[in-house]
Scaffold this motif. Structure first.
Motif, PDB file in Angstrom:
ATOM      1  N   LEU A 137      -8.386 108.950  60.728  1.00  0.00           N
ATOM      2  CA  LEU A 137      -7.968 108.597  59.374  1.00  0.00           C
ATOM      3  C   LEU A 137      -7.183 107.291  59.366  1.00  0.00           C
ATOM      4  O   LEU A 137      -7.431 106.398  58.536  1.00  0.00           O
ATOM      5  CB  LEU A 137      -7.118 109.729  58.795  1.00  0.00           C
ATOM      6  N   GLY A 138      -6.238 107.152  60.293  1.00  0.00           N
ATOM      7  CA  GLY A 138      -5.445 105.937  60.356  1.00  0.00           C
ATOM      8  C   GLY A 138      -6.278 104.708  60.667  1.00  0.00           C
ATOM      9  O   GLY A 138      -6.091 103.641  60.072  1.00  0.00           O
ATOM     10  N   PRO A 147      -8.336  98.784  57.022  1.00  0.00           N
ATOM     11  CA  PRO A 147      -8.714  97.605  56.238  1.00  0.00           C
ATOM     12  C   PRO A 147      -8.739  97.840  54.735  1.00  0.00           C
ATOM     13  O   PRO A 147      -9.005  96.901  53.980  1.00  0.00           O
ATOM     14  CB  PRO A 147     -10.127  97.311  56.747  1.00  0.00           C
ATOM     15  N   VAL A 148      -8.485  99.059  54.287  1.00  0.00           N
ATOM     16  CA  VAL A 148      -8.715  99.378  52.877  1.00  0.00           C
ATOM     17  C   VAL A 148      -7.779  98.601  51.957  1.00  0.00           C
ATOM     18  O   VAL A 148      -8.222  97.959  50.994  1.00  0.00           O
ATOM     19  CB  VAL A 148      -8.596 100.898  52.637  1.00  0.00           C
ATOM     20  N   SER A 170      -9.549 111.578  49.633  1.00  0.00           N
ATOM     21  CA  SER A 170     -10.492 110.630  50.243  1.00  0.00           C
ATOM     22  C   SER A 170     -11.798 110.569  49.461  1.00  0.00           C
ATOM     23  O   SER A 170     -12.350 109.483  49.233  1.00  0.00           O
ATOM     24  CB  SER A 170     -10.764 111.021  51.697  1.00  0.00           C
ATOM     25  N   VAL A 171     -12.300 111.721  49.056  1.00  0.00           N
ATOM     26  CA  VAL A 171     -13.532 111.760  48.256  1.00  0.00           C
ATOM     27  C   VAL A 171     -13.312 111.089  46.905  1.00  0.00           C
ATOM     28  O   VAL A 171     -14.160 110.328  46.418  1.00  0.00           O
ATOM     29  CB  VAL A 171     -14.003 113.219  48.086  1.00  0.00           C
ATOM     30  N   ALA A 185     -15.306 102.027  55.766  1.00  0.00           N
ATOM     31  CA  ALA A 185     -13.958 102.493  56.067  1.00  0.00           C
ATOM     32  C   ALA A 185     -13.582 103.691  55.198  1.00  0.00           C
ATOM     33  O   ALA A 185     -12.960 104.648  55.672  1.00  0.00           O
ATOM     34  CB  ALA A 185     -12.962 101.350  55.861  1.00  0.00           C
ATOM     35  N   LEU A 186     -13.964 103.644  53.926  1.00  0.00           N
ATOM     36  CA  LEU A 186     -13.660 104.761  53.021  1.00  0.00           C
ATOM     37  C   LEU A 186     -14.356 106.040  53.479  1.00  0.00           C
ATOM     38  O   LEU A 186     -13.769 107.136  53.445  1.00  0.00           O
ATOM     39  CB  LEU A 186     -14.081 104.408  51.596  1.00  0.00           C
ATOM     40  N   LEU A 187     -15.597 105.911  53.910  1.00  0.00           N
ATOM     41  CA  LEU A 187     -16.314 107.086  54.414  1.00  0.00           C
ATOM     42  C   LEU A 187     -15.687 107.588  55.717  1.00  0.00           C
ATOM     43  O   LEU A 187     -15.605 108.795  55.960  1.00  0.00           O
ATOM     44  CB  LEU A 187     -17.795 106.736  54.634  1.00  0.00           C
ATOM     45  N   GLY A 188     -15.226 106.659  56.568  1.00  0.00           N
ATOM     46  CA  GLY A 188     -14.551 107.059  57.800  1.00  0.00           C
ATOM     47  C   GLY A 188     -13.259 107.806  57.524  1.00  0.00           C
ATOM     48  O   GLY A 188     -12.912 108.756  58.246  1.00  0.00           O
ATOM     49  N   MET A 189     -12.543 107.415  56.479  1.00  0.00           N
ATOM     50  CA  MET A 189     -11.332 108.145  56.095  1.00  0.00           C
ATOM     51  C   MET A 189     -11.661 109.588  55.732  1.00  0.00           C
ATOM     52  O   MET A 189     -10.930 110.521  56.091  1.00  0.00           O
ATOM     53  CB  MET A 189     -10.657 107.452  54.912  1.00  0.00           C
ATOM     54  N   ALA A 190     -12.772 109.765  55.010  1.00  0.00           N
ATOM     55  CA  ALA A 190     -13.180 111.119  54.622  1.00  0.00           C
ATOM     56  C   ALA A 190     -13.503 111.966  55.853  1.00  0.00           C
ATOM     57  O   ALA A 190     -13.187 113.163  55.903  1.00  0.00           O
ATOM     58  CB  ALA A 190     -14.375 111.056  53.675  1.00  0.00           C
TER      59      ALA A 190
END
Length: 384
Positions: A298-299, A304-305, A364-365, A271-276
């Motif tokens: 992004l949304g 789930p983060v 995000s990074v 999920a974190l990588l998808g946000m980036a």
């Protein structure tokens, strides 16, 4: 069952005002004759009220009970929303933001404290999904009000009516909340000083500040950037912002099932990588629809983060430190919700709206890095 339904409506009520503000702010700023970056005054007031209220709510529950805390806090929030309908100047609007945050912070703490032991992990995840539903409904309400030729104040009035009804429902069920209140048995707590010496605790605090900053910056400034920086029509921009919050809701529902079948840590990292990726799409010098798609991506991956960072806290810091670490993380998230969006507003107002994407990408990074560092510190956290 009645309490579970009320808890879901309570989380919707927490999200509604957040969704209103992003669409309403350009009109509010024009009415108050203040620059766009004056939004920082509202967000700082909200941060102060939310943090103080969240901390105090833990003590208030023992004195008045969860039911009365929710009823009083929801009534207070409805009073603040009603205030937005009538206050003529920015200074009084800041006061309304403070009162609204005091009510919302107590609602958030009260519902989370009760739900953590009464409803189980699946409903905890879905309760946060309904917060996203509330934030998604907010822009639709405000966009509809503005499209109808009404002032933005009517949007706050509509939500105030909803809050009054919810406050009455909480008041009528006070005895049920007290009767079903779970016992306060739980794991032993380590000394506070030991908790504060764990690096993963501070990395977790940083991660929460960073995550909430991304969510808030995108939600608050996307409408303004699309309409004033990308020449998107107000109606379309309002729908895009609503789609962003709607993706947050849908993602929490979907990832609630996914995380039962796949490791929470794997879901969280993905999920974190998808946000980036979503932030990178917003950063591209491409047509407006690419930025709109990036907001939805992004949304969805941000969904789930927050819940999974809460659920995996014990894995990073140890069970004896988990409750205290969670409190620090949630409390510190108000900094990300207030100070960072205010600073970004100053940047956008002075350097240009094209900076929204790069800011979201950098955050995000940074969030990915903080999570990976905290996960590597897991062994240190468990050695209390």
């Amino acid at each position: 069952m009645p309490l579970l339904a009320l808890a879901y409506f309570g989380f919707i009520s927490l999200g509604l005002p957040d969704g209103l503000l992003g669409v309403a702010w350009p009109s509010m700023a024009a009415d108050y004759r203040v620059p766009l970056d004056a939004l920082g005054f509202l967000t700082v007031a909200a941060m102060i009220g939310y943090f103080a209220s969240s901390v105090a709510a833990g003590f208030a529950i023992g004195r008045v009970g969860v039911g009365w805390l929710l009823a009083i806090s929801t009534a207070l929030a409805s009073l603040a929303l009603t205030g937005y309908m009538s206050v003529p100047v920015m200074a009084l609007a800041v006061g309304c933001a403070l009162v609204l945050a005091i009510g919302s912070g107590a609602i958030d703490s009260g519902l989370n404290a009760y739900a953590a032991t009464a409803f189980g992990p699946r409903h905890m995840n879905w309760l946060h999904a309904f917060f996203g539903l509330g934030v998604a409904i907010g822009p639709l309400i405000m966009t509809g009000v503005l499209e109808a030729g009404l002032t933005w104040r009517w949007g706050y009035g509509i939500v105030a009516i909803f809050q009054v009804c919810l406050a009455a429902a909480f008041a009528l069920t006070v005895r049920l909340w007290a009767r079903d209140k779970p016992t306060e048995e739980g794991p032993r707590h380590a000394p506070s000083a030991h908790t504060l010496r764990i690096p993963a605790v501070w990395l977790g605090i940083g991660a929460f500040i960073c995550y909430v900053a991304i969510e808030a910056v995108a939600g608050l400034w996307a409408y303004t950037v699309l309409t004033q920086g990308r020449d998107v029509s107000p109606r379309t921009a309002g729908l895009v912002v609503s789609a962003y919050w709607g993706a947050l809701f849908a993602g929490r529902v979907i990832f609630g099932w996914v995380s039962e079948r796949i490791s929470s840590h794997r879901v969280l990292l993905g999920a974190l990588l998808g946000m980036a990726v979503g932030a990178a799409l917003i950063s591209l010098p491409a047509p407006a629809w690419v930025a709109a798609a990036g907001l939805v991506v992004l949304g969805f991956f941000a969904a789930p983060v927050f819940p999974l960072l809460i659920l995996t806290t014990a894995d990073r810091v140890g069970a004896a430190h988990a409750d205290r670490a969670i409190g620090l993380q949630v409390g510190s998230s108000s900094v990300g919700a207030a100070l960072v969006p205010a600073a970004v507003g100053v940047l956008l107002n002075r350097a240009g709206f094209g900076w929204l994407g790069p800011v979201l990408l950098a955050l995000s990074v940074l969030l990915v890095g903080l999570y990976l560092l905290a996960s590597r510190r897991r062994d240190h956290g468990l050695a209390s």
